[in-house]
Design an enzyme around this catalytic site. Structure first.
Site, mmCIF file in Angstrom:
data_model
loop_
_atom_site.group_PDB
_atom_site.id
_atom_site.type_symbol
_atom_site.label_atom_id
_atom_site.label_comp_id
_atom_site.label_asym_id
_atom_site.label_seq_id
_atom_site.Cartn_x
_atom_site.Cartn_y
_atom_site.Cartn_z
ATOM 1 N N THR A 153 0.180 5.806 -1.805
ATOM 2 C CA THR A 153 -0.610 7.136 -1.123
ATOM 3 C C THR A 153 -0.476 7.004 0.212
ATOM 4 O OG1 THR A 153 -2.560 6.047 -1.308
ATOM 5 C CG2 THR A 153 -1.982 7.380 -3.480
ATOM 6 N N GLU A 162 -2.230 0.652 -9.000
ATOM 7 C CA GLU A 162 -2.561 2.043 -9.504
ATOM 8 C C GLU A 162 -2.687 1.907 -11.075
ATOM 9 O OE1 GLU A 162 -3.274 4.658 -7.647
ATOM 10 O OE2 GLU A 162 -2.546 4.133 -5.637
ATOM 11 N N TYR A 173 -17.063 4.865 13.383
ATOM 12 C CA TYR A 173 -15.683 4.219 13.068
ATOM 13 C C TYR A 173 -15.372 3.315 14.178
ATOM 14 C CZ TYR A 173 -11.286 3.864 11.152
ATOM 15 O OH TYR A 173 -10.180 3.280 10.350
ATOM 16 N N PHE A 219 -0.625 7.094 4.116
ATOM 17 C CA PHE A 219 0.193 6.627 5.313
ATOM 18 C C PHE A 219 1.360 5.624 4.526
ATOM 19 C CE2 PHE A 219 -2.902 7.831 8.196
ATOM 20 C CZ PHE A 219 -2.140 8.613 8.924
ATOM 21 N N GLY A 221 0.998 -1.286 0.095
ATOM 22 C CA GLY A 221 -0.018 -0.013 0.145
ATOM 23 C C GLY A 221 0.892 1.112 0.018
HETATM 24 P P1 NAD Z 1 -4.821 5.316 0.873
HETATM 25 O O1 NAD Z 1 -6.123 5.206 0.348
HETATM 26 O O2 NAD Z 1 -4.038 6.704 1.006
HETATM 27 O O3 NAD Z 1 -3.766 4.326 0.635
HETATM 28 C C1 NAD Z 1 -4.065 2.983 0.278
HETATM 29 C C2 NAD Z 1 -2.971 2.437 -0.316
HETATM 30 O O4 NAD Z 1 -3.415 0.898 -0.585
HETATM 31 C C3 NAD Z 1 -2.619 2.606 -1.710
HETATM 32 O O5 NAD Z 1 -1.299 2.688 -2.035
HETATM 33 C C4 NAD Z 1 -3.501 1.736 -2.862
HETATM 34 O O6 NAD Z 1 -2.711 1.749 -4.045
HETATM 35 C C5 NAD Z 1 -3.242 0.613 -1.843
HETATM 36 N N1 NAD Z 1 -4.330 -0.424 -2.324
HETATM 37 C C6 NAD Z 1 -5.463 -0.344 -2.103
HETATM 38 N N2 NAD Z 1 -6.204 -1.599 -2.699
HETATM 39 C C7 NAD Z 1 -5.245 -2.546 -2.988
HETATM 40 C C8 NAD Z 1 -5.009 -3.663 -3.637
HETATM 41 N N3 NAD Z 1 -5.920 -4.427 -3.921
HETATM 42 N N4 NAD Z 1 -3.712 -4.016 -4.029
HETATM 43 C C9 NAD Z 1 -2.736 -3.453 -4.159
HETATM 44 N N5 NAD Z 1 -2.675 -1.997 -3.267
HETATM 45 C C10 NAD Z 1 -3.882 -1.700 -2.884
HETATM 46 O O7 NAD Z 1 -5.459 5.241 2.461
HETATM 47 P P2 NAD Z 1 -4.404 5.481 4.015
HETATM 48 O O8 NAD Z 1 -5.553 6.638 4.564
HETATM 49 O O9 NAD Z 1 -3.136 5.793 3.667
HETATM 50 O O10 NAD Z 1 -4.735 4.046 4.775
HETATM 51 C C11 NAD Z 1 -3.674 3.397 4.956
HETATM 52 C C12 NAD Z 1 -3.811 2.735 6.268
HETATM 53 O O11 NAD Z 1 -4.007 3.735 7.425
HETATM 54 C C13 NAD Z 1 -5.327 1.884 6.304
HETATM 55 O O12 NAD Z 1 -5.263 0.918 7.007
HETATM 56 C C14 NAD Z 1 -5.815 3.040 7.106
HETATM 57 O O13 NAD Z 1 -7.437 2.438 8.047
HETATM 58 C C15 NAD Z 1 -5.175 3.406 8.111
HETATM 59 N N6 NAD Z 1 -5.426 4.633 8.875
HETATM 60 C C16 NAD Z 1 -5.921 5.851 7.900
HETATM 61 C C17 NAD Z 1 -5.926 7.221 8.868
HETATM 62 C C18 NAD Z 1 -6.438 8.426 8.070
HETATM 63 O O14 NAD Z 1 -7.163 8.984 8.579
HETATM 64 N N7 NAD Z 1 -6.620 8.350 6.778
HETATM 65 C C19 NAD Z 1 -5.847 7.208 10.079
HETATM 66 C C20 NAD Z 1 -5.306 6.033 10.797
HETATM 67 C C21 NAD Z 1 -5.194 4.887 10.306
HETATM 68 NA NA NA Z 2 -1.140 3.717 2.277
#
Ligand code: NAD
Ligand code: NA
Length: 398
Positions: free
Chosen positions: A51, A75, A236, A53, A48
């Site tokens: 984008t 992507e 949530y 985290f 992941g």
């Molecule tokens: P994001 O949408 O920015 O990133 C998601 C990533 O997953 C991307 O790189 C995307 O290409 C990849 N991805 C999605 N489906 C895929 C697949 N089938 N195969 C391969 N890659 C795939 O999300 P984010 O907000 O950075 O979330 C990442 C983690 O952090 C999650 O577990 C989320 O719950 C957690 N989180 C998010 C927040 C927030 O406020 N955004 C806060 C705390 C924790």
């Molecule tokens: Na991510």
């Protein structure tokens, strides 16, 4: 082509290669300004990685710890009249910067939930790195096809038990309105959400990596979670996604056991609420974030994904001695968000928030800016009326 933002609902359908490159470069500059992570990771797999985290984890370990990184993501490159996705351009920019800095970086584009992509990733690690010493799990997806059964699961964002009614904002228009979200109708909604966002796939990854012998002695793995304030509990923490996060947390001891003979360790890190492609899709959360940003910026404790990840690796995962955990065994980098003084002020503002006063009492402008920044828009110094080359490739994918 000339690339301007085109939105549908909470998503942006276009992305700007130069703008996303600026976003990546700003993150690299921040990490460099903080100096090196002492005893940081050297060979890192980020699942992941394109984008949010995950991207920031990749940047923080590469530029903060000279780590070789393998990034896995889903992507799309540009195609007839369509721009590539933000994560595609982010990765192109990241790989170019990593190469300039003499850092190994390679990427795998495909469905991380599948056995095939796991195998491709393992083959790449074997060929180029031998082993990895950190595995970051940062997937956020609404769907998962189970690799063993072929069953396709869709997650839902719903309360459990009773309907939830509260305020929400359309961050594009700034209109605050009440929203009512019906609770799950059956246990299946919960089980489906756990299947997508719970810990099973994290476990599958670590099992496959271990069986292939590509995990180094002392390997660490970290997955990301969120808890947030009571205000958002119904949608949530106590909702379907919260159940999935609980399952993620329950996977930690299972992985600790798996990694025991390598003296490895698994962690869940609870991160701060931030504007990402995923969080903008959750009702109520964007209003909370825009109030939170206001309060945290005023107090001088605001962080974006890169500040969060730099702090995670420096002050939590790679500190001298024991990793600091809460009473439930979790890493907390949401500590500043959850500070009592911060939450008290957010609650007060929450009660007051209306369409009319939103610009004044919240950082809705900052929310909007950050949302567009995710796609490379709203940056000063980029001419969005100028022609730009959308056919940017990720070098390691070709
Ligand atoms: P994001 O949408 O920015 O990133 C998601 C990533 O997953 C991307 O790189 C995307 O290409 C990849 N991805 C999605 N489906 C895929 C697949 N089938 N195969 C391969 N890659 C795939 O999300 P984010 O907000 O950075 O979330 C990442 C983690 O952090 C999650 O577990 C989320 O719950 C957690 N989180 C998010 C927040 C927030 O406020 N955004 C806060 C705390 C924790
Ligand atoms: Na991510």
């Amino acid at each position: 082509m000339i690339i301007q933002p085109r939105t549908r609902g909470f998503i942006c359908l276009t992305a700007h290669p130069e703008g996303t490159a600026k976003n990546v470069q700003d993150q690299i500059d921040y990490v460099k300004s903080k100096g090196k992570i002492a005893n940081g990771p050297k060979k890192v797999l980020v699942i992941g990685a394109s984008t949010g985290f995950g991207l920031s984890s990749r940047i923080a370990t590469a530029f903060g710890s000279d780590a070789a990184t393998v990034g896995v993501f889903f992507e799309k490159p540009a195609a007839e009249g369509k721009t590539g996705t933000a994560g595609w351009y982010n990765t192109a920019a990241f790989e170019a910067a990593a190469k300039d800095a003499g850092l190994y970086a390679a990427s795998i584009n495909g469905d991380a939930f599948s056995d095939e992509i796991k195998k491709q990733t393992i083959d790449l690690i074997k060929k180029d790195l031998g082993q990895v010493d950190l595995v970051v799990y940062s997937l956020a997806s609404p769907r998962r096809t189970h690799p063993k059964t072929g069953v396709a699961y869709s997650s839902v964002l719903k309360p459990i038990g009773q309907p939830f009614t509260d305020k929400t904002v359309d961050f594009h228009t700034g209109v605050v309105s009440d929203i009512s979200i019906a609770p799950v109708e059956n246990e299946e909604d919960i089980a489906n959400t756990i299947a997508v966002m719970g810990g099973e796939d994290w476990k599958f990854w670590l099992e496959d990596l271990k069986a292939a012998g590509v995990l180094a002695e002392g390997v660490k793995t970290v997955a990301y979670s969120y808890i947030g304030p009571e205000l958002t509990y119904p949608i949530y923490h106590n909702g379907t996604i919260g159940r999935a996060k609980e399952d993620l947390q329950n996977t930690v001891p299972v992985l600790d056991d798996l990694l025991k003979d390598l003296h490895g360790k698994a962690y869940v890190s609870v991160n701060k609420a931030l504007v990402t492609q995923s969080s903008s899709a959750i009702p109520v959360v964007p209003l909370y974030i825009s109030l939170l940003y206001k309060v945290m910026k005023e107090k001088g404790i605001h962080e974006g994904t890169i500040e969060q990840m730099q702090r995670l690796f420096t002050d939590r995962l790679y500190t001298e001695g024991e990793v600091q955990l809460d009473s439930e065994g979790r890493i907390r980098v949401d500590d500043w968000e959850m500070r009592a003084d911060v939450q008290e002020e957010v609650s007060k503002l929450w009660a007051q928030a209306t369409t009319e006063n939103l610009e004044e009492i919240s950082d809705i402008k900052g929310y909007r800016d950050e949302f567009f920044h995710l796609f490379g828009f709203n940056f000063n110094g980029i001419d969005y009326n100028a022609d730009t080359n959308e056919l940017v490739g990720v070098p390691s994918i070709g």
